[in-house]
Design a protein around this motif. Structure first.
Motif, PDB file in Angstrom:
ATOM      1  N   LEU A  46      14.877  -8.790  -2.469  1.00  0.00           N
ATOM      2  CA  LEU A  46      15.163  -8.945  -3.890  1.00  0.00           C
ATOM      3  C   LEU A  46      13.958  -9.355  -4.729  1.00  0.00           C
ATOM      4  O   LEU A  46      13.975  -9.189  -5.946  1.00  0.00           O
ATOM      5  N   VAL A  47      12.939  -9.907  -4.095  1.00  0.00           N
ATOM      6  CA  VAL A  47      11.760 -10.359  -4.845  1.00  0.00           C
ATOM      7  C   VAL A  47      10.532  -9.517  -4.512  1.00  0.00           C
ATOM      8  O   VAL A  47       9.894  -8.952  -5.393  1.00  0.00           O
ATOM      9  N   ARG A  48      10.197  -9.431  -3.217  1.00  0.00           N
ATOM     10  CA  ARG A  48       8.991  -8.700  -2.840  1.00  0.00           C
ATOM     11  C   ARG A  48       9.027  -7.246  -3.296  1.00  0.00           C
ATOM     12  O   ARG A  48       8.012  -6.702  -3.756  1.00  0.00           O
ATOM     13  N   THR A  49      10.180  -6.599  -3.164  1.00  0.00           N
ATOM     14  CA  THR A  49      10.242  -5.191  -3.570  1.00  0.00           C
ATOM     15  C   THR A  49      10.052  -5.042  -5.077  1.00  0.00           C
ATOM     16  O   THR A  49       9.449  -4.064  -5.535  1.00  0.00           O
ATOM     17  N   VAL A  50      10.543  -6.004  -5.849  1.00  0.00           N
ATOM     18  CA  VAL A  50      10.309  -5.980  -7.298  1.00  0.00           C
ATOM     19  C   VAL A  50       8.824  -6.163  -7.594  1.00  0.00           C
ATOM     20  O   VAL A  50       8.236  -5.465  -8.438  1.00  0.00           O
ATOM     21  N   GLN A  51       8.200  -7.090  -6.895  1.00  0.00           N
ATOM     22  CA  GLN A  51       6.771  -7.323  -7.104  1.00  0.00           C
ATOM     23  C   GLN A  51       5.957  -6.080  -6.760  1.00  0.00           C
ATOM     24  O   GLN A  51       5.089  -5.652  -7.531  1.00  0.00           O
ATOM     25  N   HIS A  52       6.234  -5.490  -5.616  1.00  0.00           N
ATOM     26  CA  HIS A  52       5.437  -4.343  -5.176  1.00  0.00           C
ATOM     27  C   HIS A  52       5.627  -3.127  -6.080  1.00  0.00           C
ATOM     28  O   HIS A  52       4.657  -2.447  -6.437  1.00  0.00           O
ATOM     29  N   THR A  53       6.877  -2.843  -6.472  1.00  0.00           N
ATOM     30  CA  THR A  53       7.107  -1.672  -7.318  1.00  0.00           C
ATOM     31  C   THR A  53       6.553  -1.877  -8.724  1.00  0.00           C
ATOM     32  O   THR A  53       5.951  -0.971  -9.303  1.00  0.00           O
TER      33      THR A  53
ATOM     34  N   LEU B  85       4.076  -3.830  -9.706  1.00  0.00           N
ATOM     35  CA  LEU B  85       2.614  -3.797  -9.686  1.00  0.00           C
ATOM     36  C   LEU B  85       2.104  -2.372  -9.495  1.00  0.00           C
ATOM     37  O   LEU B  85       1.077  -1.986 -10.062  1.00  0.00           O
ATOM     38  N   ALA B  86       2.820  -1.581  -8.715  1.00  0.00           N
ATOM     39  CA  ALA B  86       2.385  -0.208  -8.459  1.00  0.00           C
ATOM     40  C   ALA B  86       2.587   0.705  -9.666  1.00  0.00           C
ATOM     41  O   ALA B  86       1.790   1.623  -9.897  1.00  0.00           O
ATOM     42  N   PHE B  87       3.632   0.463 -10.450  1.00  0.00           N
ATOM     43  CA  PHE B  87       3.993   1.393 -11.525  1.00  0.00           C
ATOM     44  C   PHE B  87       3.630   0.912 -12.925  1.00  0.00           C
ATOM     45  O   PHE B  87       3.688   1.692 -13.874  1.00  0.00           O
ATOM     46  N   HIS B  88       3.292  -0.371 -13.110  1.00  0.00           N
ATOM     47  CA  HIS B  88       3.260  -0.907 -14.476  1.00  0.00           C
ATOM     48  C   HIS B  88       2.222  -0.238 -15.366  1.00  0.00           C
ATOM     49  O   HIS B  88       2.459  -0.032 -16.565  1.00  0.00           O
TER      50      HIS B  88
ATOM     51  N   ALA C   5       0.837  -1.202   0.000  1.00  0.00           N
ATOM     52  CA  ALA C   5       0.000   0.000   0.000  1.00  0.00           C
ATOM     53  C   ALA C   5       0.876   1.257   0.000  1.00  0.00           C
ATOM     54  O   ALA C   5       0.590   2.225  -0.721  1.00  0.00           O
ATOM     55  N   ALA C   6       1.939   1.244   0.792  1.00  0.00           N
ATOM     56  CA  ALA C   6       2.851   2.387   0.824  1.00  0.00           C
ATOM     57  C   ALA C   6       3.545   2.567  -0.526  1.00  0.00           C
ATOM     58  O   ALA C   6       3.751   3.696  -0.997  1.00  0.00           O
ATOM     59  N   THR C   7       3.902   1.475  -1.147  1.00  0.00           N
ATOM     60  CA  THR C   7       4.546   1.541  -2.460  1.00  0.00           C
ATOM     61  C   THR C   7       3.606   2.124  -3.496  1.00  0.00           C
ATOM     62  O   THR C   7       4.001   2.963  -4.323  1.00  0.00           O
ATOM     63  N   ARG C   8       2.348   1.722  -3.461  1.00  0.00           N
ATOM     64  CA  ARG C   8       1.387   2.257  -4.423  1.00  0.00           C
ATOM     65  C   ARG C   8       1.116   3.743  -4.165  1.00  0.00           C
ATOM     66  O   ARG C   8       0.954   4.516  -5.109  1.00  0.00           O
ATOM     67  N   ARG C   9       1.097   4.150  -2.904  1.00  0.00           N
ATOM     68  CA  ARG C   9       0.927   5.576  -2.616  1.00  0.00           C
ATOM     69  C   ARG C   9       2.085   6.377  -3.186  1.00  0.00           C
ATOM     70  O   ARG C   9       1.889   7.473  -3.729  1.00  0.00           O
ATOM     71  N   TRP C  10       3.301   5.833  -3.068  1.00  0.00           N
ATOM     72  CA  TRP C  10       4.459   6.518  -3.649  1.00  0.00           C
ATOM     73  C   TRP C  10       4.299   6.630  -5.162  1.00  0.00           C
ATOM     74  O   TRP C  10       4.512   7.701  -5.738  1.00  0.00           O
ATOM     75  N   ALA C  11       3.911   5.548  -5.809  1.00  0.00           N
ATOM     76  CA  ALA C  11       3.709   5.578  -7.263  1.00  0.00           C
ATOM     77  C   ALA C  11       2.662   6.605  -7.648  1.00  0.00           C
ATOM     78  O   ALA C  11       2.833   7.371  -8.610  1.00  0.00           O
ATOM     79  N   ASP C  12       1.565   6.648  -6.912  1.00  0.00           N
ATOM     80  CA  ASP C  12       0.504   7.616  -7.199  1.00  0.00           C
ATOM     81  C   ASP C  12       0.998   9.042  -6.999  1.00  0.00           C
ATOM     82  O   ASP C  12       0.665   9.944  -7.784  1.00  0.00           O
ATOM     83  N   ASP C  13       1.809   9.264  -5.957  1.00  0.00           N
ATOM     84  CA  ASP C  13       2.347  10.603  -5.701  1.00  0.00           C
ATOM     85  C   ASP C  13       3.248  11.063  -6.833  1.00  0.00           C
ATOM     86  O   ASP C  13       3.185  12.217  -7.286  1.00  0.00           O
ATOM     87  N   VAL C  14       4.112  10.165  -7.309  1.00  0.00           N
ATOM     88  CA  VAL C  14       5.015  10.523  -8.406  1.00  0.00           C
ATOM     89  C   VAL C  14       4.218  10.866  -9.656  1.00  0.00           C
ATOM     90  O   VAL C  14       4.474  11.882 -10.324  1.00  0.00           O
ATOM     91  N   GLU C  15       3.239  10.041  -9.988  1.00  0.00           N
ATOM     92  CA  GLU C  15       2.444  10.307 -11.186  1.00  0.00           C
ATOM     93  C   GLU C  15       1.632  11.591 -11.048  1.00  0.00           C
ATOM     94  O   GLU C  15       1.465  12.342 -12.022  1.00  0.00           O
TER      95      GLU C  15
END
Length: 256
Positions: free
Chosen positions: A134-141, A143-146, A87-97
């Motif tokens: 190495l895996v979870r952070t790739v998945q979260h980022t 999914l948030a940015f794609h 959720a925090a990762t997606r909020r960051w993605a939304d903020d950047v966009e």
């Protein structure tokens, strides 16, 4: 989000009748997010991207390391984000966009290592840590940015991986397996980008080296290692290469 924001101009690819084959316009005005922006690698990448004209937004869980990276790259922005929190990762993605109405790139630099010399040195506790980093952070980022990256005429997802993913050694099992999983996830993202002008690319290094490492070990050769400044140059160059030449590619740096 920290720092002031200067509105960037939207730069569209010049189409040539086929997705991913547009004439690229480099990083001028591009909006780029960098995950794991703290530390020497993050500093080098933030500075290089900003110096090439991009609007750069770094994130890291370590506020001190992130501050050092942002301070070393004037004009960049930083946000303390727990990338293990989707959720925090997606909020960051939304903020950047939200700042510019688009996102043109996500560079994934989150790293970590655990291992030993013998196969028996591998532990499931180390695997849990490596899987998260190495895996979870790739998945979260990803999914948030794609979706934002797929909408961009020059979207790029960049994973920095290691040769160990394809050449594991007995004491490196957990690290190699985690890197291999991250690469596989990235290739799936590349498939999702197939009908867009975006690209997901894997840059493979043996290991990274920086000036502090050289000063600490002045007699070390660091054979085959990639300097973080050289890695930053390679990353920046991906926005000057057509997506069709990058999507789903595993590009090896300084590896015989």
């Amino acid at each position: 989000m920290s720092g002031s924001v200067t509105p960037g101009r939207t730069v569209d690819s010049e189409r040539q009748g086929e997705r991913g084959v547009g004439v690229t316009k480099g990083l001028d005005g591009a909006v780029i997010a960098v995950a794991g922006a703290g530390g020497p690698t993050g500093r080098a990448v933030l500075a290089r991207l900003a110096g090439a004209g991009a609007h750069v937004y770094g994130a890291d869980a370590d506020a001190g390391r992130l501050h050092e990276s942002v301070e070393a790259a004037p004009g960049t922005h930083g946000a303390v984000v727990d990338l293990l929190d989707p959720a925090a990762t997606r909020r960051w993605a939304d903020d950047v966009e939200r700042e510019h109405g688009r996102v043109d790139g996500l560079v994934h630099l989150v790293g970590g290592w655990r291992g030993g010399k013998r196969f028996a040195d591998n532990s499931l506790e180390d695997w849990t840590l490596l899987h998260d980093l190495l895996v979870r952070t790739v998945q979260h980022t990803s999914l948030a940015f794609h979706e934002a990256l797929a909408r961009s005429p020059r979207g790029r997802f960049v994973l920095v991986s290691a040769a160990a993913a394809g050449q594991p050694t007995q004491g490196n099992a957990g690290y190699a397996a985690a890197k291999a999983a991250a690469e596989t996830w990235t290739l799936a993202l590349a498939d999702a980008f197939a009908e867009s002008d975006a690209a997901a690319t894997i840059l493979v290094v043996k290991a990274l080296v920086n000036d502090a490492m050289r000063q600490a070990r002045p007699n070390a050769k660091f054979a085959g290692f990639t300097d973080v400044a050289d890695l930053a140059v390679e990353i920046a160059g991906l926005w000057s290469t057509p997506a069709i030449d990058l999507n789903g590619k595993r590009l090896c740096l300084n590896i015989p």
